[in-house]
Design an enzyme around this catalytic site. Structure first.
Site, PDB file in Angstrom:
ATOM      1  N   TRP A   1     104.666  67.932  21.257  1.00  0.00           N
ATOM      2  CA  TRP A   1     104.045  67.273  22.817  1.00  0.00           C
ATOM      3  C   TRP A   1     103.552  68.445  23.632  1.00  0.00           C
ATOM      4  O   TRP A   1     104.209  69.529  23.369  1.00  0.00           O
ATOM      5  CB  TRP A   1     105.261  66.630  23.464  1.00  0.00           C
ATOM      6  CG  TRP A   1     104.947  66.236  24.900  1.00  0.00           C
ATOM      7  CD1 TRP A   1     104.868  67.140  26.003  1.00  0.00           C
ATOM      8  CD2 TRP A   1     104.458  65.067  25.253  1.00  0.00           C
ATOM      9  NE1 TRP A   1     104.632  66.447  27.278  1.00  0.00           N
ATOM     10  CE2 TRP A   1     104.025  65.437  26.730  1.00  0.00           C
ATOM     11  CE3 TRP A   1     103.597  63.982  24.686  1.00  0.00           C
ATOM     12  CZ2 TRP A   1     103.338  64.422  27.637  1.00  0.00           C
ATOM     13  CZ3 TRP A   1     103.099  63.003  25.682  1.00  0.00           C
ATOM     14  CH2 TRP A   1     103.202  62.984  27.109  1.00  0.00           C
ATOM     15  N   MET A   2     102.427  68.378  24.322  1.00  0.00           N
ATOM     16  CA  MET A   2     101.970  68.960  25.249  1.00  0.00           C
ATOM     17  C   MET A   2     101.292  68.162  26.322  1.00  0.00           C
ATOM     18  O   MET A   2     100.820  67.019  26.190  1.00  0.00           O
ATOM     19  CB  MET A   2     101.102  70.069  24.760  1.00  0.00           C
ATOM     20  CG  MET A   2      99.354  69.849  24.846  1.00  0.00           C
ATOM     21  SD  MET A   2      98.196  70.972  24.880  1.00  0.00           S
ATOM     22  CE  MET A   2      98.006  71.232  26.583  1.00  0.00           C
ATOM     23  N   ASN A   3     101.741  68.477  27.694  1.00  0.00           N
ATOM     24  CA  ASN A   3     100.975  67.897  28.711  1.00  0.00           C
ATOM     25  C   ASN A   3     100.161  69.148  29.595  1.00  0.00           C
ATOM     26  O   ASN A   3      99.180  69.778  29.103  1.00  0.00           O
ATOM     27  CB  ASN A   3     101.587  66.937  29.727  1.00  0.00           C
ATOM     28  CG  ASN A   3     103.010  67.272  30.098  1.00  0.00           C
ATOM     29  OD1 ASN A   3     103.871  67.868  29.448  1.00  0.00           O
ATOM     30  ND2 ASN A   3     103.082  67.134  31.246  1.00  0.00           N
ATOM     31  N   ASP A   4     100.436  69.117  30.833  1.00  0.00           N
ATOM     32  CA  ASP A   4      99.626  70.156  31.785  1.00  0.00           C
ATOM     33  C   ASP A   4      99.269  71.464  31.247  1.00  0.00           C
ATOM     34  O   ASP A   4     100.295  72.118  30.730  1.00  0.00           O
ATOM     35  CB  ASP A   4     100.077  70.358  32.978  1.00  0.00           C
ATOM     36  CG  ASP A   4     100.831  69.072  33.541  1.00  0.00           C
ATOM     37  OD1 ASP A   4     100.620  67.882  33.063  1.00  0.00           O
ATOM     38  OD2 ASP A   4     101.497  69.123  34.572  1.00  0.00           O
TER      39      ASP A   4
ATOM     40  N   GLN B   1     102.875  72.619  29.465  1.00  0.00           N
ATOM     41  CA  GLN B   1     104.087  72.051  29.198  1.00  0.00           C
ATOM     42  C   GLN B   1     103.974  71.470  27.829  1.00  0.00           C
ATOM     43  O   GLN B   1     103.227  70.802  27.426  1.00  0.00           O
ATOM     44  CB  GLN B   1     103.913  70.564  30.296  1.00  0.00           C
ATOM     45  CG  GLN B   1     103.821  70.975  31.779  1.00  0.00           C
ATOM     46  CD  GLN B   1     105.083  71.465  32.259  1.00  0.00           C
ATOM     47  OE1 GLN B   1     105.820  70.418  32.687  1.00  0.00           O
ATOM     48  NE2 GLN B   1     105.397  72.816  32.379  1.00  0.00           N
TER      49      GLN B   1
ATOM     50  N   PHE C   1     108.990  72.591  34.799  1.00  0.00           N
ATOM     51  CA  PHE C   1     107.773  71.863  35.126  1.00  0.00           C
ATOM     52  C   PHE C   1     106.573  72.628  35.515  1.00  0.00           C
ATOM     53  O   PHE C   1     106.801  74.153  35.163  1.00  0.00           O
ATOM     54  CB  PHE C   1     108.209  70.943  36.126  1.00  0.00           C
ATOM     55  CG  PHE C   1     108.405  69.453  35.561  1.00  0.00           C
ATOM     56  CD1 PHE C   1     109.090  69.703  34.308  1.00  0.00           C
ATOM     57  CD2 PHE C   1     108.479  68.434  36.357  1.00  0.00           C
ATOM     58  CE1 PHE C   1     109.760  68.512  33.794  1.00  0.00           C
ATOM     59  CE2 PHE C   1     108.824  67.119  35.710  1.00  0.00           C
ATOM     60  CZ  PHE C   1     109.448  67.116  34.492  1.00  0.00           C
TER      61      PHE C   1
ATOM     62  N   ARG D   1     106.534  69.957  43.887  1.00  0.00           N
ATOM     63  CA  ARG D   1     106.322  70.526  42.471  1.00  0.00           C
ATOM     64  C   ARG D   1     105.328  71.186  42.422  1.00  0.00           C
ATOM     65  O   ARG D   1     104.262  70.978  43.064  1.00  0.00           O
ATOM     66  CB  ARG D   1     106.632  69.634  41.503  1.00  0.00           C
ATOM     67  CG  ARG D   1     105.902  68.441  41.267  1.00  0.00           C
ATOM     68  CD  ARG D   1     106.444  67.643  40.238  1.00  0.00           C
ATOM     69  NE  ARG D   1     105.798  66.226  39.979  1.00  0.00           N
ATOM     70  CZ  ARG D   1     105.958  65.408  40.601  1.00  0.00           C
ATOM     71  NH1 ARG D   1     107.038  65.335  41.600  1.00  0.00           N
ATOM     72  NH2 ARG D   1     105.370  64.054  40.495  1.00  0.00           N
ATOM     73  N   ASP D   2     105.065  72.039  41.280  1.00  0.00           N
ATOM     74  CA  ASP D   2     103.885  72.767  40.997  1.00  0.00           C
ATOM     75  C   ASP D   2     102.928  73.765  41.529  1.00  0.00           C
ATOM     76  O   ASP D   2     102.113  73.552  41.902  1.00  0.00           O
ATOM     77  CB  ASP D   2     102.885  71.517  40.405  1.00  0.00           C
ATOM     78  CG  ASP D   2     103.414  70.370  39.658  1.00  0.00           C
ATOM     79  OD1 ASP D   2     104.398  70.550  38.982  1.00  0.00           O
ATOM     80  OD2 ASP D   2     102.744  69.255  39.705  1.00  0.00           O
TER      81      ASP D   2
HETATM   82  N1  DQQ Z   1     103.489  67.506  34.852  1.00  0.00           N
HETATM   83  C1  DQQ Z   1     103.176  66.764  35.955  1.00  0.00           C
HETATM   84  C2  DQQ Z   1     103.668  67.603  36.909  1.00  0.00           C
HETATM   85  C3  DQQ Z   1     104.958  68.066  36.543  1.00  0.00           C
HETATM   86  C4  DQQ Z   1     104.688  68.103  35.045  1.00  0.00           C
HETATM   87  C5  DQQ Z   1     101.628  66.298  36.190  1.00  0.00           C
HETATM   88  C6  DQQ Z   1     105.814  67.873  34.307  1.00  0.00           C
HETATM   89  O1  DQQ Z   1     103.715  67.204  38.334  1.00  0.00           O
HETATM   90  O2  DQQ Z   1     105.220  69.502  36.933  1.00  0.00           O
HETATM   91  O3  DQQ Z   1     101.108  65.959  34.843  1.00  0.00           O
HETATM   92  O4  DQQ Z   1     105.459  67.845  32.913  1.00  0.00           O
END
Ligand code: DQQ
Length: 475
Positions: free
Chosen positions: A28-31, A47, A95, A152-153
Site C-alpha cells: 500500500w501507498m497513499n500520500d 504513506q 501519518f 494533523r499533517d
Molecule cells: N492520510 C490523510 C492524512 C493523514 C494520512 C490524507 C494518513 O490526513 O495524515 O490522505 O495516511
C-alpha cells in the site's frame, strides 16, 4: 518459492501495474510525504503499509516509505524511514508530514496517532536512518480554545530566524482551516492563529495535508478536503502571517488525485506530487498485492490571471521511445475507426485540436478492436468541461465506471492541447497547462490497446498529434 518472491513475480506480471509512475515495491501507498531536494537528489517519502495492500487506519500499519531520484524520472527505493514505535506517541501510525533542512540536518515533522500529535525525527547519515526526538510529541494537543475536526499533517518552512508550521484542521461548525505555529528550534512551538478559514459548505469541514509556499509574487495554499477526495488551491497574499485567498480552484478535476505536496528544487522550480488513488474495489486491491501510485512530478508556475500553470517535468522526455505523428485530420461524427499503426498501454500523447462545431470531441484510448472496451477523454463545449468517460473502460465488475471531470473552458478560437500520459491503469491529462485530470481505468482484455479520435454533434480539426511509446523506469 518464498512469499515475497511469489509476490514480486505476480506484480511484475500484472498488466494494470504502471511502468513509469513511481510506486512502492509492493503493498500500500497513499500520500506523498516530505519531498525534499537534498545534496543534489530528490527525496520522496510516502504513506506506506509495507505488509499488505490496505491502509489499516489507526492500527499501527502506516509507515513512511522512502525513495530518491537524481532526475525525477528513475527512482531507487530506500529502506522504510519511519515505523511506529510500540508504546510511543506514534504507536498507532506515522501519518503525513514534511521534511526540512535544519542547517544541514534533515528533519522530518509528522503526525503520530492516535490521538493526533506532532512529532519530529532527524537523520545524520544523509537520510538513510532516522532518530525520533526524545521530546516527542513536540505538540501534544490542538489549541485549547478551539473545537477542531482534526489535527494533523504538519507543513513547515523558515522565515528569517523563525520556523513556521501549518497543521491541517477544521473548526467545528465553521469549516476547514490550517493552524499556524511558530518556533525557534522546531521543538518548542507557539500557536499563533488559523492562517485562513474555509466555508464548510463549499470547501469542507476538515483540511488535511496543507502545503504553503510562495509562487511569483503570490502565495499558494493547497489543502486536501477530508472525505471528499478533492484538493483545492488558493492563491492570494500572505501579509503579517495571515493569508488572504483571492483565487480558489480545484487542483485536479479527475477525482483520483489527492494529498498533494510540493517541494522547491535547486533550479527554483516548484514541483508537485499527489497520490493517485485506485478506481477498483478494495478486494481487488488486496488480491493484486498493490495499491496507490505517485503522480508524475508537475511543475507549478503562476499564470497571468493568477491561476496555476501545471506542466509535467521536462525530464520525462527521456522515457520517449518510438514516435508516431499525425497532422491535419478532420474528425466528424462518422470517423470512428481506430488509428492503424499505433496501439499501446504506456504512451505519451500530445494532441492539438482546433474546435469547430463539435459538441464533444477528443480521444478514445484502450479500445478493444470490437469496441466492447474503450475510454473517452474529451472536451464538452456545451458544458465547458474536460472529462473521462469510463462507462466501457473495462468488462470487470470490480472497477469504477462513473464519468470523471470538471470545469475547463476554452476561449473562442483557442486551441485545445491535451497532454496525456497513459500508464496502464493510470491516466494523467494536462489541458493547456491549466487543468489537470487524473483517472484510473482497468481494461480486462489484452487487446484493448487501440487509439482513435472522435467527435459528436459536429466536427473538429486535429492540427497535430504526437505519440510516443514510453519506457519503463524500472528496467
Ligand atoms: N492520510 C490523510 C492524512 C493523514 C494520512 C490524507 C494518513 O490526513 O495524515 O490522505 O495516511
Amino acid at each position: 518459492m518464498s512469499f515475497w518472491t511469489e509476490l514480486r513475480e505476480k506484480l511484475a506480471a500484472d498488466p494494470q501495474r504502471p511502468r513509469y509512475h513511481f510506486l512502492p515495491p509492493a503493498n500500500w501507498m497513499n500520500d506523498p510525504n516530505g519531498p525534499l531536494f537534498w545534496k543534489g537528489k530528490y527525496h520522496i517519502f510516502y504513506q506506506h503499509n509495507p505488509y499488505a495492500a490496505f491502509h489499516g487506519g489507526s492500527t499501527g500499519t502506516i509507515h513512511w516509505g522512502h525513495a530518491f531520484s537524481e532526475d525525477l524520472v528513475y527512482w531507487k527505493h530506500l529502506p522504510v524511514a519511519l515505523a511506529p514505535t510500540p508504546d510511543g506517541p506514534d504507536k498507532n501510525g506515522i501519518f503525513t508530514g514534511c521534511a526540512v533542512d535544519n542547517s544541514g540536518v534533515p528533519t522530518i515533522l509528522y503526525t503520530g496517532i492516535s490521538p493526533e500529535v506532532q512529532c519530529i525525527a532527524t537523520s545524520n547519515d544523509d537520510m538513510i536512518t532516522w532518530k525520533k526526538h526524545d521530546r516527542n510529541p513536540v505538540i501534544d494537543s490542538p489549541p485549547k480554545d478551539l473545537e477542531v475536526t482534526g489535527f494533523r499533517d504538519p507543513c513547515v518552512w523558515k522565515e528569517k530566524d523563525d520556523w513556521y508550521m501549518l497543521i491541517g484542521s477544521g473548526i467545528k461548525g465553521i469549516g476547514g482551516t490550517s493552524l499556524l505555529y511558530r518556533s525557534k528550534d522546531l521543538i518548542d512551538w507557539e500557536y499563533l492563529h488559523p492562517l485562513c478559514i474555509g466555508d464548510g459548505k463549499n470547501t469542507g469541514d476538515m483540511w488535511e495535508c496543507p502545503d504553503f509556499f510562495p509562487l511569483g509574487n503570490k502565495h499558494v495554499l493547497l489543502v486536501s478536503v477530508w472525505r471528499r477526495w478533492w484538493n483545492f488551491y488558493f492563491i492570494g497574499e500572505y501579509i503579517d502571517h495571515k493569508f488572504q485567498p483571492r483565487v480558489q480552484r480545484n487542483l485536479d478535476i479527475g477525482g483520483c488525485f489527492y494529498a498533494a505536496k510540493s517541494m522547491a528544487d535547486s533550479r527554483g522550480r516548484r514541483i508537485l506530487f499527489g497520490w493517485i488513488l485506485e478506481g477498483r474495489s478494495t478486494s481487488a486491491q488486496w488480491a493484486s498485492g498493490w495499491s496507490g501510485v505517485l503522480s508524475l512530478p508537475r511543475v507549478l508556475s503562476l499564470h497571468e490571471d493568477n491561476t496555476l500553470r501545471m506542466e509535467p517535468v521536462t525530464e520525462l522526455k527521456v522515457l520517449r521511445g518510438k514516435h508516431h505523428q499525425y497532422k491535419n485530420l478532420h474528425v466528424t461524427t462518422t470517423s470512428s475507426s481506430l488509428l492503424k499503426d499505433i496501439q499501446g498501454d504506456c504512451l505519451e500523447i500530445i494532441a492539438q485540436f482546433d474546435p469547430e462545431d463539435a459538441k464533444e470531441f477528443g480521444l478514445k484510448v484502450r479500445c478493444s478492436p470490437d469496441g466492447t472496451e474503450q475510454t473517452l477523454i474529451f472536451y464538452n463545449s456545451a458544458s465547458k468541461s474536460l472529462n473521462v468517460n469510463r462507462e466501457r473502460s473495462s468488462l470487470s465488475p470490480e472497477v469504477d465506471r462513473y464519468e470523471q471531470g470538471g470545469p475547463f473552458e476554452l476561449a473562442s478560437d483557442e486551441t485545445l492541447k491535451l497532454h496525456i500520459f497513459m500508464d496502464r491503469s493510470v491516466i494523467e491529462v494536462f489541458a493547456n497547462a491549466q487543468a489537470c485530470l487524473t483517472s484510473r481505468i482497468y481494461p480486462s482484455r489484452t487487446n484493448s490497446l487501440g487509439i482513435g479520435l472522435f467527435a459528436r454533434g459536429g466536427s473538429v480539426k486535429l492540427k497535430s498529434m504526437d505519440i510516443w511509446e514510453m519506457r519503463s523506469i524500472w528496467e
